[in-house]
Design a protein around this motif. Structure first.
Motif, PDB file in Angstrom:
ATOM      1  N   HIS A 139      42.379  23.168  39.451  1.00 27.23           N
ATOM      2  CA  HIS A 139      42.945  24.256  38.203  1.00 27.23           C
ATOM      3  C   HIS A 139      43.514  23.347  36.958  1.00 27.23           C
ATOM      4  O   HIS A 139      43.753  23.913  36.039  1.00 27.23           O
ATOM      5  N   THR A 140      43.376  21.973  37.085  1.00 26.74           N
ATOM      6  CA  THR A 140      43.837  21.218  35.756  1.00 26.74           C
ATOM      7  C   THR A 140      42.933  21.157  34.974  1.00 26.74           C
ATOM      8  O   THR A 140      42.686  20.758  33.488  1.00 26.74           O
ATOM      9  N   ARG A 142      40.215  22.471  32.211  1.00 25.31           N
ATOM     10  CA  ARG A 142      40.177  23.747  31.659  1.00 25.31           C
ATOM     11  C   ARG A 142      39.343  23.390  30.272  1.00 25.31           C
ATOM     12  O   ARG A 142      39.153  22.437  29.988  1.00 25.31           O
ATOM     13  N   PRO A 143      38.957  24.605  29.775  1.00 32.42           N
ATOM     14  CA  PRO A 143      37.846  24.889  28.921  1.00 32.42           C
ATOM     15  C   PRO A 143      38.786  24.343  27.635  1.00 32.42           C
ATOM     16  O   PRO A 143      39.888  24.617  27.263  1.00 32.42           O
ATOM     17  N   ARG A 145      35.046  22.256  27.526  1.00 28.73           N
ATOM     18  CA  ARG A 145      34.530  20.818  28.282  1.00 28.73           C
ATOM     19  C   ARG A 145      33.018  20.738  27.883  1.00 28.73           C
ATOM     20  O   ARG A 145      32.142  21.477  28.346  1.00 28.73           O
ATOM     21  N   ALA A 154      34.665  30.803  28.178  1.00 27.21           N
ATOM     22  CA  ALA A 154      35.841  31.156  29.150  1.00 27.21           C
ATOM     23  C   ALA A 154      36.144  32.612  29.033  1.00 27.21           C
ATOM     24  O   ALA A 154      36.274  32.774  27.616  1.00 27.21           O
ATOM     25  N   THR A 196      45.123  32.771  31.327  1.00 31.41           N
ATOM     26  CA  THR A 196      44.360  31.794  30.804  1.00 31.41           C
ATOM     27  C   THR A 196      43.355  31.239  31.776  1.00 31.41           C
ATOM     28  O   THR A 196      44.002  30.872  32.885  1.00 31.41           O
ATOM     29  N   ALA A 197      41.945  31.388  31.423  1.00 35.72           N
ATOM     30  CA  ALA A 197      41.018  30.942  32.606  1.00 35.72           C
ATOM     31  C   ALA A 197      40.959  29.359  32.616  1.00 35.72           C
ATOM     32  O   ALA A 197      41.343  28.404  31.794  1.00 35.72           O
ATOM     33  N   VAL A 198      40.671  28.734  33.907  1.00 33.86           N
ATOM     34  CA  VAL A 198      40.584  27.391  34.200  1.00 33.86           C
ATOM     35  C   VAL A 198      39.356  27.303  35.026  1.00 33.86           C
ATOM     36  O   VAL A 198      38.568  28.136  35.397  1.00 33.86           O
ATOM     37  N   TRP A 227      34.643  29.477  35.069  1.00 37.76           N
ATOM     38  CA  TRP A 227      35.940  29.510  34.254  1.00 37.76           C
ATOM     39  C   TRP A 227      36.788  30.984  34.618  1.00 37.76           C
ATOM     40  O   TRP A 227      36.002  32.066  34.572  1.00 37.76           O
ATOM     41  N   ASP A 229      40.344  33.100  36.513  1.00 36.43           N
ATOM     42  CA  ASP A 229      41.833  33.158  36.989  1.00 36.43           C
ATOM     43  C   ASP A 229      42.231  32.347  38.218  1.00 36.43           C
ATOM     44  O   ASP A 229      41.255  32.267  39.086  1.00 36.43           O
ATOM     45  N   PRO A 230      42.799  31.349  38.060  1.00 34.86           N
ATOM     46  CA  PRO A 230      43.080  30.319  39.342  1.00 34.86           C
ATOM     47  C   PRO A 230      43.533  31.102  40.405  1.00 34.86           C
ATOM     48  O   PRO A 230      43.069  30.490  41.584  1.00 34.86           O
TER      49      PRO A 230
END
Length: 328
Positions: A139-140, A142-143, A145, A154, A196-198, A227, A229-230
């Motif tokens: 989950h580190t 992130r968009p 990318r 995302a 925030t999406a990951v 992408w 929700d974690p």
């Protein structure tokens, strides 16, 4: 793999590695892989690889091999425990379908063995703590990318995006699925606020995680990553349908939920529970699609046919979960 394809593969690997004397000593199709094929490739110099390629039919929602290779590279760079991705071939004439090659790792992912073991991964609590840490690393990523541009933009609200995707999936089915519609409506009424999406693995569960006695050796099968929700990954792992009968151990049938949360870090338990219900709806929808591959004649396969028989049990669990959430 027949000799002509094996010869073409050898020639391609020699060119890709720059090793004109490279020789394949042995190839064997590995067990599992209803959607993809995995081949053990042993080289004459002792190196052990896995070649991952398509089965005859794939799910429309799964990534191709080039995309999965890019996801593996991103995860590897983020420190996630994945097999090192080595080479990608998008030329279908080599073996009949695009493929990539990665290093082979030791361990087992056999779900029914994993949930019965008190020692795989170190211990039950140590194992799920480690799984929590793996998810935190994933989950580190992130968009935006550039290397993961194929994942698209995302979503601003991952929960609402999931509901829309699942509604579309149900609308394309041959037969109505009222229980799944009921569960989806409940999710719509109780959706939490946007986050925030990951990058989420989107299939992080027992059966896709390689373990040995010392710990996690690989997180496998990235073909559904997106992408989102974690908490979606945490909810998927904790869903009852992935405990393989060991229901008391809520984190994948392996260990306690609390240890998973501890390994991960800050967790919103209510949001995880929302995604657990979502997991059962999504898996039921996938199971219907899997069965359709068999029913349609595209790929006659007993495993695919039997997957369709899981749907009533999933629907029963969805009704139970909705009732419990409404009562609470």
């Amino acid at each position: 793999m027949d000799e002509p394809r094996r010869a073409r593969l050898t020639a391609w690997l020699r060119a890709a590695t720059g090793e004109p004397k490279l020789e394949i000593e042995r190839m064997a199709l590995l067990s599992g892989g209803a959607i993809q094929q995995n081949w053990a490739v042993d080289l004459s110099d002792g190196r052990a690889w896995v070649l991952r390629t398509d089965n005859a039919a794939t799910l429309a929602v799964s990534h191709g091999r080039a995309q999965e290779f890019a996801l593996l590279r991103a995860a590897f760079a983020a420190g996630v425990t994945v097999p090192e991705p080595l080479y990608l071939c998008e030329d279908a004439t080599v073996t009949g379908a695009p493929f990539f090659v990665m290093r082979r790792v030791a361990g087992t992912a056999a779900a029914h063995r994993v949930v019965k073991s008190d020692t795989l991964g170190g211990s039950r609590e140590a194992c799920v703590r480690a799984l929590g840490r793996e998810l935190a690393r994933i989950h580190t990523v992130r968009p935006p990318r550039e290397d993961l541009a194929f994942l698209g933009t995302a979503p601003d609200d991952p929960c609402r995006a999931f509901i829309a995707e699942q509604r579309a999936a149900l609308d394309r089915q041959r037969l109505p699925r009222p229980v799944l519609e009921w569960g989806l409506r409940h999710l719509e009424r109780t959706a939490p606020a946007p986050v925030t999406a990951v990058l989420v693995h989107n299939d992080f569960r027992t059966g896709n995680i390689m373990l040995d006695e010392s710990g996690v050796t690989a997180v496998l099968d990235w073909e559904f990553a997106c992408w989102s929700d974690p908490h979606a990954d945490l909810g998927w792992l904790c869903a009852k349908c992935w405990r393989f009968g060991n229901d008391a151990q809520e984190a994948g049938g392996i260990g306690p939920r609390a240890a998973l949360y501890e390994g991960y870090g800050a967790v919103d338990d209510a949001r995880v529970r929302w995604w657990e219900l979502a997991a059962h709806i999504r898996w039921a929808s996938i199971a219907v699609d899997q069965a359709e591959r068999h029913i349609s004649g595209v790929e006659r396969n007993l495993e695919l046919a039997l997957t369709g028989h899981m749907v009533p049990g999933l629907e029963w669990e969805i009704l139970r979960m909705v009732e419990a959430r409404d009562a609470g």
